[in-house]
Enzyme design. Structure first.
Site, PDB file in Angstrom:
ATOM      1  N   HIS A 121     -17.336 -12.808   9.022  1.00  0.00           N
ATOM      2  CA  HIS A 121     -16.818 -12.045  10.162  1.00  0.00           C
ATOM      3  C   HIS A 121     -15.336 -11.773   9.885  1.00  0.00           C
ATOM      4  O   HIS A 121     -14.672 -12.578   9.216  1.00  0.00           O
ATOM      5  CB  HIS A 121     -16.972 -12.928  11.411  1.00  0.00           C
ATOM      6  N   ASP A 198     -16.459 -21.460   9.775  1.00  0.00           N
ATOM      7  CA  ASP A 198     -16.534 -20.624  10.973  1.00  0.00           C
ATOM      8  C   ASP A 198     -17.878 -20.969  11.639  1.00  0.00           C
ATOM      9  O   ASP A 198     -18.932 -20.519  11.204  1.00  0.00           O
ATOM     10  CB  ASP A 198     -16.468 -19.145  10.563  1.00  0.00           C
ATOM     11  N   GLN A 201     -21.445 -19.083  15.129  1.00  0.00           N
ATOM     12  CA  GLN A 201     -22.889 -18.913  15.331  1.00  0.00           C
ATOM     13  C   GLN A 201     -23.626 -20.224  15.092  1.00  0.00           C
ATOM     14  O   GLN A 201     -24.778 -20.368  15.507  1.00  0.00           O
ATOM     15  CB  GLN A 201     -23.442 -17.816  14.400  1.00  0.00           C
ATOM     16  N   LYS A 224     -19.908 -18.175  23.280  1.00  0.00           N
ATOM     17  CA  LYS A 224     -21.247 -18.009  22.698  1.00  0.00           C
ATOM     18  C   LYS A 224     -22.108 -19.247  22.959  1.00  0.00           C
ATOM     19  O   LYS A 224     -23.261 -19.311  22.568  1.00  0.00           O
ATOM     20  CB  LYS A 224     -21.132 -17.778  21.188  1.00  0.00           C
ATOM     21  N   CYS A 362     -18.295  -6.656  13.157  1.00  0.00           N
ATOM     22  CA  CYS A 362     -17.086  -7.243  12.553  1.00  0.00           C
ATOM     23  C   CYS A 362     -17.372  -7.778  11.154  1.00  0.00           C
ATOM     24  O   CYS A 362     -16.759  -8.758  10.717  1.00  0.00           O
ATOM     25  CB  CYS A 362     -16.487  -8.342  13.434  1.00  0.00           C
TER      26      CYS A 362
HETATM   27  C1  LIG Z   1     -19.304 -15.409  12.928  1.00  0.00           C
HETATM   28  C2  LIG Z   1     -18.215 -15.153  13.933  1.00  0.00           C
HETATM   29  N1  LIG Z   1     -16.955 -15.550  13.670  1.00  0.00           N
HETATM   30  C3  LIG Z   1     -15.952 -15.358  14.544  1.00  0.00           C
HETATM   31  C4  LIG Z   1     -16.163 -14.732  15.754  1.00  0.00           C
HETATM   32  C5  LIG Z   1     -15.021 -14.575  16.728  1.00  0.00           C
HETATM   33  O1  LIG Z   1     -15.134 -15.494  17.790  1.00  0.00           O
HETATM   34  P1  LIG Z   1     -14.233 -15.393  19.119  1.00  0.00           P
HETATM   35  O2  LIG Z   1     -14.818 -14.296  19.938  1.00  0.00           O
HETATM   36  O3  LIG Z   1     -14.389 -16.720  19.799  1.00  0.00           O
HETATM   37  O4  LIG Z   1     -12.847 -15.162  18.712  1.00  0.00           O
HETATM   38  C6  LIG Z   1     -17.450 -14.285  16.063  1.00  0.00           C
HETATM   39  C7  LIG Z   1     -17.694 -13.558  17.330  1.00  0.00           C
HETATM   40  O5  LIG Z   1     -18.286 -12.513  17.350  1.00  0.00           O
HETATM   41  C8  LIG Z   1     -18.501 -14.505  15.140  1.00  0.00           C
HETATM   42  O6  LIG Z   1     -19.745 -14.089  15.384  1.00  0.00           O
END
Ligand SMILES: Cc1ncc(COP(=O)(O)O)c(C=O)c1O
Length: 406
Positions: A121, A198, A201, A224, A362
């Site tokens: 992402h 990260d 998910q 989430k 993203c």
């Molecule tokens: C894999 C991944 N990393 C990072 C993020 C960003 O998270 P946040 O919305 O808490 O900043 C997301 C959110 O869409 C995501 O799916």
């Protein structure tokens, strides 16, 4: 709590959305909120409100206790060794920026290398890109294979003597691949490399155990996890959080401020500058309790059944091309439909009350690799049922009719 009854806990499913029952398949973007979480926010603002960690009056002390209770719940939920390894941030994005920025200040030097994957992402790429610009640090990419996965062997192949950090997703928000993060961490640590995960998910869908996983940092997105927006969690090993400098300066993160010197507060205050997302933190405790009341094993089983069912349905559907068939797949079903722009798919599905996401999610590097600008993505949460996936499939068929596809 029984998984069949979960929808009842989410008030949004009592609403008609454009005269339709809601089929919400956008949880990888953000999950819906159970009543207990919304109620807690309301209760805090109407009956318990105070800022935390500052005043000594009754409300302030009670609010501080609630805030710290959530920290303890998170610690327990992810089995971190120490409560002070839990830092609240405004989201996973901020958590990852915090890690990249502070490692950049104190640990990384020109010529060092960061290894990420093509699945990442933008939140786990752009913060490292800043270091590429400011410190001349090199970013290497472990490649995604045909299954939409990144193997341990590929990671091993891309490690060089200059690799200082491996920053990887736990579960891809596009292909659903669940990476072998424990094996990657073991490999990295055997070479003295820091591991940043990260977990946006991963955390809503997988059992977490920081002590077993042993990664150095793990970023969580609370919105989430059936929790409030504006909140993330950074798990960081105590040794790193102690060693690295603060990310932001301001109230709450200092010990002593003089005209010619400043000393910083203890963990975790050192990383929590300014007034925090107090109501969100306090309500997040309810999200954790809610997930615990169902049980992560039950959540995992339910979602695995849904993914298998959804995959079979979409695989059988002519003209639908599923993206990613990794061996270990989380609750994400990304797809394209021959000749139809993903935004058109999402708009047509929306007319049937089916909420999915369309775009690059993203993950432009991943979509570039697939040679497509965008995809449609249906993603599941604990409230979804096989019936929701049948409706998704029927709605895709409606879309196909409009575009004269077989
Ligand atoms: C894999 C991944 N990393 C990072 C993020 C960003 O998270 P946040 O919305 O808490 O900043 C997301 C959110 O869409 C995501 O799916």
């Amino acid at each position: 709590m029984k998984i069949e009854n979960i929808k009842k806990e989410f008030p949004i499913f009592d609403e008609k959305i454009q005269n339709n029952d809601l089929v919400y398949l956008d949880s990888a973007n953000s999950s819906q909120k159970p009543k207990v979480v919304a109620d807690k926010i309301n209760e805090f603002y109407t009956k318990q409100f105070s800022n935390v960690g500052r005043s000594v009056h009754y409300l302030a002390v009670a609010a501080t206790n609630l805030y710290e209770t959530t920290r303890s719940s998170v610690q327990k939920y992810i089995n971190a060794k120490d409560k002070n390894e839990i830092v609240f941030t405004k989201g996973a994005t901020e958590a990852l920026n915090l890690v990249a920025n502070t490692l950049g200040q104190n640990y990384l030097n020109e010529g060092d290398e960061i290894l990420i994957t093509e699945l990442e992402h933008h939140s786990n790429y752009v913060p490292w890109h800043f270091l590429r610009k400011s410190k001349n640090i090199k970013i290497n990419f472990a490649e995604m294979n045909e299954d939409g996965d990144v193997s341990l062997e590929e990671i091993e192949k891309k490690i060089t003597s200059k690799t200082k950090v491996i920053a990887i997703t736990h579960l891809s928000n596009v292909t659903g691949a669940i990476l072998p993060v424990k094996e990657i961490t073991d490999l990295a640590h055997s070479k003295g490399i820091i591991v940043v995960i990260d977990g946006c998910q991963g955390a809503p869908h997988l059992k977490l155990d920081m002590q077993d996983l042993d990664c150095d940092f793990y970023a969580i997105s609370c919105h989430k996890m059936y929790g409030p927006t504006g909140l993330g969690v950074l798990y960081g090993k105590k040794k790193w959080l102690e060693e690295l400098p603060p990310y932001q300066g301001g109230g709450g993160m200092i010990r002593e401020v003089k005209k010619d010197s400043i000393s910083y507060g203890e963990l975790p205050n050192k990383y929590e500058a300014g007034t925090m997302a107090t109501a969100q933190v306090i309500a997040f405790d309810q999200s954790i309790k809610f997930m615990e009341s169902i049980g992560i094993e039950n959540i995992m089983q339910h979602e695995a059944d849904l993914v298998e069912y959804g995959q079979e349905l979409l695989q059988k559907n002519n003209s639908v091309k599923l993206i990613g068939s990794p061996k270990n797949k989380g609750g994400v079903l990304s797809f394209t439909l021959e000749g139809v722009h993903p935004h058109d798919i999402a708009t047509i599905l929306d007319e049937d009350g089916v909420a999915i996401r369309a775009g690059h999610h993203c993950c432009q590097i991943l979509h570039d690799k697939l040679n497509i600008p965008a995809s449609a993505r249906a993603s599941v949460g604990i409230y979804n049922t096989k019936e929701d996936l049948d409706i998704l499939n029927d709605s895709i068929n409606n879309c196909k009719k409009i575009f004269n596809l077989k």
